[in-house]
Design an enzyme around this catalytic site. Structure first.
Site, mmCIF file in Angstrom:
data_model
loop_
_atom_site.group_PDB
_atom_site.id
_atom_site.type_symbol
_atom_site.label_atom_id
_atom_site.label_comp_id
_atom_site.label_asym_id
_atom_site.label_seq_id
_atom_site.Cartn_x
_atom_site.Cartn_y
_atom_site.Cartn_z
ATOM 1 N N ALA A 32 11.263 4.988 -8.179
ATOM 2 C CA ALA A 32 11.767 4.455 -6.899
ATOM 3 C C ALA A 32 11.031 3.152 -6.600
ATOM 4 O O ALA A 32 10.455 2.955 -5.533
ATOM 5 C CB ALA A 32 11.612 5.468 -5.776
ATOM 6 N N GLN A 35 8.922 -3.639 -4.104
ATOM 7 C CA GLN A 35 8.189 -4.877 -4.350
ATOM 8 C C GLN A 35 6.694 -4.645 -4.533
ATOM 9 O O GLN A 35 6.021 -5.398 -5.237
ATOM 10 C CB GLN A 35 8.445 -5.867 -3.209
ATOM 11 C CG GLN A 35 8.094 -7.306 -3.543
ATOM 12 C CD GLN A 35 8.805 -7.821 -4.789
ATOM 13 O OE1 GLN A 35 10.014 -7.631 -4.943
ATOM 14 N NE2 GLN A 35 8.082 -8.471 -5.685
ATOM 15 N N GLY A 36 6.182 -3.609 -3.906
ATOM 16 C CA GLY A 36 4.766 -3.279 -4.095
ATOM 17 C C GLY A 36 4.452 -2.960 -5.544
ATOM 18 O O GLY A 36 3.486 -3.470 -6.121
ATOM 19 N N HIS A 37 5.286 -2.104 -6.153
ATOM 20 C CA HIS A 37 5.106 -1.780 -7.575
ATOM 21 C C HIS A 37 5.241 -3.034 -8.437
ATOM 22 O O HIS A 37 4.461 -3.256 -9.369
ATOM 23 C CB HIS A 37 6.173 -0.779 -8.047
ATOM 24 C CG HIS A 37 6.090 0.565 -7.406
ATOM 25 N ND1 HIS A 37 7.075 1.041 -6.575
ATOM 26 C CD2 HIS A 37 5.162 1.545 -7.487
ATOM 27 C CE1 HIS A 37 6.756 2.258 -6.179
ATOM 28 N NE2 HIS A 37 5.593 2.580 -6.704
ATOM 29 N N GLY A 148 -2.182 0.078 -6.191
ATOM 30 C CA GLY A 148 -2.095 -0.559 -4.881
ATOM 31 C C GLY A 148 -3.089 0.026 -3.895
ATOM 32 O O GLY A 148 -3.406 1.222 -3.941
ATOM 33 N N GLU A 149 -3.560 -0.809 -2.983
ATOM 34 C CA GLU A 149 -4.515 -0.359 -1.978
ATOM 35 C C GLU A 149 -3.869 0.452 -0.856
ATOM 36 O O GLU A 149 -4.573 0.995 -0.018
ATOM 37 C CB GLU A 149 -5.267 -1.564 -1.388
ATOM 38 C CG GLU A 149 -6.251 -2.180 -2.367
ATOM 39 C CD GLU A 149 -7.085 -3.295 -1.748
ATOM 40 O OE1 GLU A 149 -6.816 -3.669 -0.578
ATOM 41 O OE2 GLU A 149 -7.991 -3.799 -2.432
ATOM 42 N N GLN A 154 -6.780 7.213 -3.103
ATOM 43 C CA GLN A 154 -6.424 7.454 -4.507
ATOM 44 C C GLN A 154 -7.109 6.449 -5.425
ATOM 45 O O GLN A 154 -7.621 6.808 -6.493
ATOM 46 C CB GLN A 154 -4.907 7.364 -4.671
ATOM 47 C CG GLN A 154 -4.424 7.410 -6.111
ATOM 48 C CD GLN A 154 -2.917 7.300 -6.200
ATOM 49 O OE1 GLN A 154 -2.208 8.277 -6.049
ATOM 50 N NE2 GLN A 154 -2.412 6.088 -6.449
ATOM 51 N N SER A 186 6.822 1.474 0.580
ATOM 52 C CA SER A 186 6.646 2.814 0.028
ATOM 53 C C SER A 186 8.000 3.343 -0.408
ATOM 54 O O SER A 186 9.033 3.044 0.215
ATOM 55 C CB SER A 186 6.047 3.745 1.082
ATOM 56 O OG SER A 186 6.115 5.092 0.662
ATOM 57 N N SER A 187 8.002 4.149 -1.453
ATOM 58 C CA SER A 187 9.244 4.780 -1.905
ATOM 59 C C SER A 187 9.811 5.694 -0.826
ATOM 60 O O SER A 187 11.011 5.943 -0.781
ATOM 61 C CB SER A 187 8.984 5.583 -3.188
ATOM 62 O OG SER A 187 8.436 4.745 -4.185
#
Length: 280
Positions: A32, A35-37, A148-149, A154, A186-187
């Site tokens: 999913a 843009q973050g990924h 990602g932060e 995590q 977020s997804s």
């Protein structure tokens, strides 16, 4: 772009790269893609000669079976996005590739970082995350891995995992990518109903308010004022915590020489959203 469907295929791909002494950047995801990924992918492409993305919805990190069932799966769209971004290969492991003896987490030393914040509300979650990341690292043997932060807890846990297991990979954290109203990408955002999507912007506003208050207020005073913001909103606050970045332990006072971050989890109807912001 290569599409790798088995452990054997990914091992062959990796060996062909590492045998030439080339660098391999790795971005593990659950699909999913947003843009973050893709920001993580682009950073890996900048810093490595090859980049591999994995897409695997990991069952051991879901303590809520409904969450696992509802998690969006968009394989065709994900492949197109990765191709456009310039990723060299994508790996779709099967359950058997990751968990040949069945989907059960290992008991991995995480220095207690898995017991606070998200760990309190999602027992077993981080052991599941650590297990899948460790096994992917062992299969892929990347030189760099990108996270990602937005999932800062995590990120710190994966750094601890790498140190504890002595894995030869450099962990790179990338700043949160946000929508124009500040909502962290977020997804889960695609599951938000329009009314709650509009209200979700309060999450980032509450973090910015905490940053502003941090100049003259104690952590407890900040939390009290932020909780009032949520009491007047449509979102249901699960927690708002100010913690020291290295230990992730709740802060009582702000101490010189230490870095602090505000962490939030809130429900927009039945969609659980998390975010965080460093307090400067």
């Amino acid at each position: 772009m290569l599409i790798l469907k088995t452990r054997e295929e990914v091992v062959d791909f990796v060996q062909s790269i590492r045998s030439k002494g080339l660098t391999l950047g790795f971005v593990p995801t659950m699909g999913a893609l947003h843009q973050g990924h893709l920001t993580l992918i682009k950073k890996s492409i900048e810093e490595n000669q090859y980049t591999l993305c994995s897409i695997f919805v990991n069952p051991t990190q879901f303590n809520n079976p409904d969450d696992l069932q509802k998690y969006p799966r968009t394989e065709t769209e994900d492949i197109k996005k990765l191709e456009i971004t310039g990723c060299d290969a994508v790996y779709f492991p099967s359950i058997d590739d990751i968990y040949p003896e069945g989907p059960v987490s290992e008991n991995i030393y995480l220095n207690g970082l898995d017991k606070v914040m998200e760990g309190t509300f999602r027992p077993g979650h981080f052991q599941g995350v650590a297990t899948v990341v460790k096994r992917l690292f062992l299969q892929i043997q990347p030189t760099h891995a990108y996270f990602g932060e937005k999932d800062f807890q995590q990120l710190q846990i994966i750094r601890t995992l790498v140190d504890a297991e002595k894995l030869p990979v450099k962990i790179v954290g990338i700043p949160i990518v946000r929508e124009t109203d500040g909502l962290a990408m977020s997804s889960r955002n695609m599951r938000l109903e329009p009314e709650f999507r509009n209200n979700a912007a309060i999450i980032y506003l509450s973090l910015k308010k905490a940053e502003e208050l941090a100049e003259n207020s104690s952590p407890n005073e900040i939390i009290s004022k932020v909780e009032k913001i949520y009491s007047e909103s449509k979102l249901e606050l699960e927690y708002f915590i100010i913690a020291e970045e290295d230990t992730l332990l709740p802060a009582v006072n702000f101490e010189e020489g230490k870095s602090y971050r505000a962490f939030v989890s809130a429900y927009a109807k039945d969609v659980r959203l998390i975010d965080n912001l460093q307090l400067k």
